[in-house]
Structure formats: C-alpha cells, structure tokens
Design a protein around this motif. Structure first.
Motif, PDB file in Angstrom:
ATOM      1  N   ALA A 138      28.154  13.955  30.671  1.00  0.00           N
ATOM      2  CA  ALA A 138      28.392  14.769  29.477  1.00  0.00           C
ATOM      3  C   ALA A 138      28.507  13.887  28.237  1.00  0.00           C
ATOM      4  N   ALA A 139      29.201  12.756  28.381  1.00  0.00           N
ATOM      5  CA  ALA A 139      29.332  11.826  27.254  1.00  0.00           C
ATOM      6  C   ALA A 139      27.990  11.224  26.878  1.00  0.00           C
ATOM      7  N   ALA A 140      27.133  11.020  27.884  1.00  0.00           N
ATOM      8  CA  ALA A 140      25.799  10.481  27.616  1.00  0.00           C
ATOM      9  C   ALA A 140      24.999  11.433  26.739  1.00  0.00           C
ATOM     10  N   GLY A 141      25.321  12.711  26.837  1.00  0.00           N
ATOM     11  CA  GLY A 141      24.617  13.693  26.012  1.00  0.00           C
ATOM     12  C   GLY A 141      24.901  13.542  24.534  1.00  0.00           C
ATOM     13  N   VAL A 142      26.022  12.907  24.199  1.00  0.00           N
ATOM     14  CA  VAL A 142      26.351  12.665  22.792  1.00  0.00           C
ATOM     15  C   VAL A 142      26.489  11.158  22.548  1.00  0.00           C
ATOM     16  N   PHE A 143      25.663  10.387  23.249  1.00  0.00           N
ATOM     17  CA  PHE A 143      25.729   8.933  23.137  1.00  0.00           C
ATOM     18  C   PHE A 143      25.482   8.470  21.697  1.00  0.00           C
ATOM     19  N   PHE A 144      24.758   9.293  20.933  1.00  0.00           N
ATOM     20  CA  PHE A 144      24.429   8.908  19.562  1.00  0.00           C
ATOM     21  C   PHE A 144      25.683   8.702  18.718  1.00  0.00           C
ATOM     22  N   SER A 145      26.781   9.400  19.061  1.00  0.00           N
ATOM     23  CA  SER A 145      28.008   9.219  18.280  1.00  0.00           C
ATOM     24  C   SER A 145      28.605   7.835  18.508  1.00  0.00           C
ATOM     25  N   SER A 146      28.612   7.385  19.760  1.00  0.00           N
ATOM     26  CA  SER A 146      29.120   6.044  20.042  1.00  0.00           C
ATOM     27  C   SER A 146      28.127   4.979  19.606  1.00  0.00           C
ATOM     28  N   VAL A 147      26.841   5.304  19.693  1.00  0.00           N
ATOM     29  CA  VAL A 147      25.802   4.366  19.282  1.00  0.00           C
ATOM     30  C   VAL A 147      25.918   4.043  17.797  1.00  0.00           C
ATOM     31  N   THR A 148      26.215   5.064  16.995  1.00  0.00           N
ATOM     32  CA  THR A 148      26.261   4.873  15.547  1.00  0.00           C
ATOM     33  C   THR A 148      27.657   4.521  15.025  1.00  0.00           C
ATOM     34  N   TYR A 184      27.890  11.943   2.781  1.00  0.00           N
ATOM     35  CA  TYR A 184      27.631  11.137   3.984  1.00  0.00           C
ATOM     36  C   TYR A 184      28.260  11.781   5.217  1.00  0.00           C
ATOM     37  N   LEU A 185      29.508  12.239   5.093  1.00  0.00           N
ATOM     38  CA  LEU A 185      30.198  12.879   6.211  1.00  0.00           C
ATOM     39  C   LEU A 185      29.495  14.179   6.622  1.00  0.00           C
ATOM     40  N   LYS A 186      29.043  14.947   5.628  1.00  0.00           N
ATOM     41  CA  LYS A 186      28.331  16.196   5.935  1.00  0.00           C
ATOM     42  C   LYS A 186      27.024  15.912   6.671  1.00  0.00           C
ATOM     43  N   LYS A 187      26.320  14.897   6.199  1.00  0.00           N
ATOM     44  CA  LYS A 187      25.043  14.550   6.818  1.00  0.00           C
ATOM     45  C   LYS A 187      25.247  14.128   8.278  1.00  0.00           C
ATOM     46  N   VAL A 188      26.257  13.274   8.494  1.00  0.00           N
ATOM     47  CA  VAL A 188      26.547  12.811   9.858  1.00  0.00           C
ATOM     48  C   VAL A 188      26.941  13.986  10.750  1.00  0.00           C
ATOM     49  N   SER A 189      27.776  14.889  10.239  1.00  0.00           N
ATOM     50  CA  SER A 189      28.255  16.032  11.022  1.00  0.00           C
ATOM     51  C   SER A 189      27.118  16.961  11.414  1.00  0.00           C
ATOM     52  N   VAL A 190      26.217  17.233  10.472  1.00  0.00           N
ATOM     53  CA  VAL A 190      25.080  18.129  10.763  1.00  0.00           C
ATOM     54  C   VAL A 190      24.192  17.542  11.853  1.00  0.00           C
ATOM     55  N   ILE A 191      23.918  16.260  11.738  1.00  0.00           N
ATOM     56  CA  ILE A 191      23.086  15.595  12.748  1.00  0.00           C
ATOM     57  C   ILE A 191      23.774  15.632  14.107  1.00  0.00           C
ATOM     58  N   PHE A 192      25.068  15.333  14.124  1.00  0.00           N
ATOM     59  CA  PHE A 192      25.827  15.333  15.375  1.00  0.00           C
ATOM     60  C   PHE A 192      25.825  16.713  16.035  1.00  0.00           C
ATOM     61  N   VAL A 193      26.031  17.758  15.237  1.00  0.00           N
ATOM     62  CA  VAL A 193      26.083  19.115  15.792  1.00  0.00           C
ATOM     63  C   VAL A 193      24.739  19.510  16.389  1.00  0.00           C
ATOM     64  N   LEU A 229      32.149  20.515  20.678  1.00  0.00           N
ATOM     65  CA  LEU A 229      33.230  20.897  19.771  1.00  0.00           C
ATOM     66  C   LEU A 229      33.682  19.707  18.934  1.00  0.00           C
ATOM     67  N   LYS A 230      33.817  18.564  19.568  1.00  0.00           N
ATOM     68  CA  LYS A 230      34.254  17.359  18.866  1.00  0.00           C
ATOM     69  C   LYS A 230      33.242  16.942  17.802  1.00  0.00           C
ATOM     70  N   MET A 231      31.963  16.987  18.146  1.00  0.00           N
ATOM     71  CA  MET A 231      30.924  16.599  17.195  1.00  0.00           C
ATOM     72  C   MET A 231      30.857  17.550  16.001  1.00  0.00           C
ATOM     73  N   THR A 232      31.252  18.805  16.208  1.00  0.00           N
ATOM     74  CA  THR A 232      31.231  19.789  15.129  1.00  0.00           C
ATOM     75  C   THR A 232      32.166  19.375  13.985  1.00  0.00           C
ATOM     76  N   PHE A 233      33.266  18.735  14.329  1.00  0.00           N
ATOM     77  CA  PHE A 233      34.246  18.318  13.322  1.00  0.00           C
ATOM     78  C   PHE A 233      33.818  17.050  12.579  1.00  0.00           C
ATOM     79  N   GLY A 234      32.920  16.251  13.147  1.00  0.00           N
ATOM     80  CA  GLY A 234      32.463  15.037  12.483  1.00  0.00           C
ATOM     81  C   GLY A 234      33.324  13.825  12.790  1.00  0.00           C
ATOM     82  N   PRO A 235      33.030  12.683  12.135  1.00  0.00           N
ATOM     83  CA  PRO A 235      33.735  11.415  12.422  1.00  0.00           C
ATOM     84  C   PRO A 235      35.094  11.337  11.732  1.00  0.00           C
ATOM     85  N   LEU A 236      36.022  12.208  12.112  1.00  0.00           N
ATOM     86  CA  LEU A 236      37.306  12.297  11.434  1.00  0.00           C
ATOM     87  C   LEU A 236      38.181  11.067  11.671  1.00  0.00           C
ATOM     88  N   SER A 237      38.202  10.579  12.906  1.00  0.00           N
ATOM     89  CA  SER A 237      39.031   9.409  13.204  1.00  0.00           C
ATOM     90  C   SER A 237      38.583   8.197  12.398  1.00  0.00           C
TER      91      SER A 237
END
Length: 410
Positions: free
Chosen positions: A252-262, A285-294, A335-343
C-alpha cells in the motif's frame, strides 16, 4: 529534481523486489520473524537518531559553506556518542532476542545506519541529492538484492526449495548496511573531513540534541508507529499475521512511493520559500504538490482495489488473505495524501512544536485502538486503527498549518 526522483524510484523498486524474493525463499513465518527484528532495529535507529537528520537538512541546506567544518565536528561527535550508546542498544536487543550473535549483528547495523544517514544527509543538504540518496538507500538495497537474487537463482538451478533459512535474510541485510557504511565514511573522509577536535564533544552534542528535541520526539512517534503495529501483532496474533500485515502495508505504501521519493526535495524547498517570506509562492507550491499527490494516490487505490489479490499472489498464496488489509491501508494513504505535506511545512517553518503536539495526541489513540481492534478483529482491526489515526492527526495538522500561514501573512 527529476534525476533524484528517478533514482529514488529505482531504489524503491529494488526494495520492493527484495521483499518478493525473500517471500519466495523462506516461509511466511520466517518473514514475520525477520520483520519483527527489522522493526525493533528501526525503532532504535529513530530513537537514538535524536532527530539530527531533520535538523541537518533544515540548518545546513541554507548555509552549507560556512558550516561545513562544523558538520565535520558533528560527524566525529556522532561516532563517539554512538560508541557510548552501543552497549545499551545491545542490551535492549539481547533482552528481546536472547541470542548473542543476532544481538551483536543488530547492534552493528544500528550503529552503521545512524552514522551513514548523517553523512548522506550532508550531501542532501548540499543539494547533492543523487550522492546522498545513493549512500543512504542505493548501496544497501542493491547489495541486498544482489545477494538474495544470486541465492534465489542458485536454488532454481539446483532445483531445491527452502534449503536456506532466515539467516540468508540477516546476512544480506548486514552486508548491505556494512558496505553502504564503509563507502559513506570513505567518500566523506576523502572529500570533506578535516582535523577533528574531541574537546567539547559532549557540550556540542547536548546543544545540538536540545535544538533537535521537537524533531526527535515527533519522529519517535510518527515513524515508529508502523513498527509498533508490527510488535503489537506479534504479541496478540502470530508471526504469519506479522508477515501478512507487513507485506500488505508495504505494498500500500508503494502505491504512494512518490511522496517519500519527493520528500528529500520538498522539505528543503519549503524551508527556502518560507525563509524568503514568499507566502503566496509557498501556498501555490503546497497546492500543486497536494493535487499531484491526490491524483496519483487515487489511481493507486483503484489499482489495488482491482488487482490487489493478483498483486499479493506475487509474494505467494499465503499472502492473499490480507487483501482487505491492503485496501484499508491504501485508503489511509489516499486520505493522508489529500491533506498534503503538512508535517514538512511545520518542521521547515520552525513550528515543529505544533507537529509534536499532534504526535503526542495521536500516539496513545493509535496504540489503544490498535490493541483493542486487533484483539477483536485481528489484522483488519490494526489496519482500521491506521485509518482512524490518519484522519485524526491530519485534520489537526491541517488546522495548525492554516493558523501559521495566517500569522505569517499578517
């Protein structure tokens, strides 16, 4: 940025293949046993890392040249600290495993990974992303993959199955870590290291760890939660469920590997924009990242929903019963990707104390729900606790992020 994303994607795929080959070489119970020791070592790496990796990226990415000798000092101090702490780490590992050789091996792995990661983070802070990623992930994963693949091919040639036990997984892991450590130390010593002065090491370390305490405590909570789930499953269920849950969660995490990759690119970028006071640029920038992640996360979830069973069959038929776990954890990732890189926003903007508050709120809820739901619903319950934790923590992180952005604008 593109080259670093491609490189990290390759390393991620290699790690993915390591998991597949391992599952084809040893029993599912052995995979579970390995996952438990792997989880304990990673918990120790996070705890005894003291949050210094994040501090290095935050501080040194903006003013590397004037602080380069200071970083040399930190490397030497880090080695001394780790030598002092190694007996304690060994004791913890020995109390768990009751195996002298296994404890010594795991202690050596923890030591090497902590030093290697600090060195590689210097290169990440210098924007030498490729070298940093190669030292931190590439050498270890490629070495492990090469060893396991060679043994796997040998088994096919001699037409034998499962004649190697779990020790082959430990050996490949140890060799991969040792090689990456040796190369990291060699490259850094040749290119950067100057005379090291041990005088004042304790004071320097104390000051640095004090500055890193918020990062450290947050990382202890956020990064150890998946490993804590593994330990909970090992206590209330069995090693087979450990392997099944761990594999499904990793897929499941591999499915969103792009978040850890970037991540290694996003964090320094946020830090630079924030320090420059360009809030509008940061918001865009945050909006762009969030849209791509979602978008990518949604595609990933639908992919797992459609082909999840077939994907688990790659590991073997013993893993197919964990299809529901895969879907629930994948939904949590979406769900996590929907919120964006908040941390990353809170850490790089100097509000890591707010992230720490959320982490402290989230930890007891996550542990309690994991235990209670795990007892009543098994691994499905553990996966549901991930979903609950993700929704709660990201909702609060989002509220804090909106607050600090408003304060910055005003």
């Amino acid at each position: 940025m593109l080259s670093s994303i491609i490189l990290k994607t390759i390393f991620y795929i290699v790690s993915f293949l390591i998991s597949v080959i391992s599952a084809r070489m040893v029993s599912i119970a052995d995979i579970g046993s390995f996952a438990i020791l792997f989880s304990i070592c990673n918990i120790l790496i996070i705890i005894f890392g003291f949050g210094l990796d994040t501090t290095i990226i935050k501080i040194f990415s903006s003013n590397v040249k004037s602080l380069e000798y200071e970083f040399d000092t930190i490397i030497g101090d880090r080695i001394i600290l780790q030598i002092i702490l190694s007996p304690l780490i060994f004791l913890i590992l020995y109390l768990y495993s009751d195996n002298l050789m296994l404890s010594l091996m795991a202690t050596l792995i923890v030591f090497c990974v902590l030093i290697r990661n600090m060195i590689s983070n210097l290169f990440l802070a210098k924007r030498n992303i490729i070298k940093g990623l190669f030292l931190q992930e590439g050498i270890q994963s490629i070495t492990r993959f090469s060893i396991l693949l060679s043994v796997f091919i040998f088994l096919i040639i001699i037409q034998k199955e499962n004649i190697y036990n779990i020790n082959i997984l430990y050996i490949a892991w140890l060799v991969g870590v040792l090689l990456s450590f040796i190369i990291s130390v060699f490259i850094y010593t040749i290119n950067n290291f100057e005379s090291y002065n041990i005088k004042g090491a304790v004071i320097r370390l104390f000051c640095l760890i004090k500055d890193s305490k918020n990062f450290w405590l947050s990382q202890i909570i956020w990064l150890t939660i998946p490993y804590i789930d593994i330990l909970i499953i090992s206590k209330i269920l069995n090693y087979t469920d450990v392997a099944g849950y761990d594999t499904a969660a990793k897929i499941a995490a591999a499915g969103v590997f792009f978040s850890s990759v970037t991540q290694s690119v996003i964090a320094p970028k946020i830090s630079n924009i924030w320090n420059g006071g360009k809030i509008e640029e940061l918001l865009q920038y945050l909006k762009k990242v969030s849209v791509i992640f979602v978008m990518l996360s949604l595609i990933s979830f639908l992919f797992f929903y459609t082909l999840g069973t077939q994907i688990l069959l790659i590991w073997g038929s013993d893993f197919v019963p964990y299809y529901e776990v895969l879907l629930i954890v994948a939904l949590s990732q979406l769900l996590k990707m929907t919120f964006g890189p908040l941390s990353s926003l809170l850490q790089m903007s100097g509000y890591s104390n707010l992230e720490l508050r959320v982490a402290l709120l989230n930890l007891p809820i996550k542990v309690i729900t994991s235990i209670v739901l795990g007892i009543y619903f098994g691994v499905i319950g553990i996966a549901i606790s991930v979903l609950i934790s993700t929704l709660l923590s990201n909702t609060v992180l989002f509220a804090y992020s909106k607050k600090i952005l408003r304060l910055k604008v005003s």
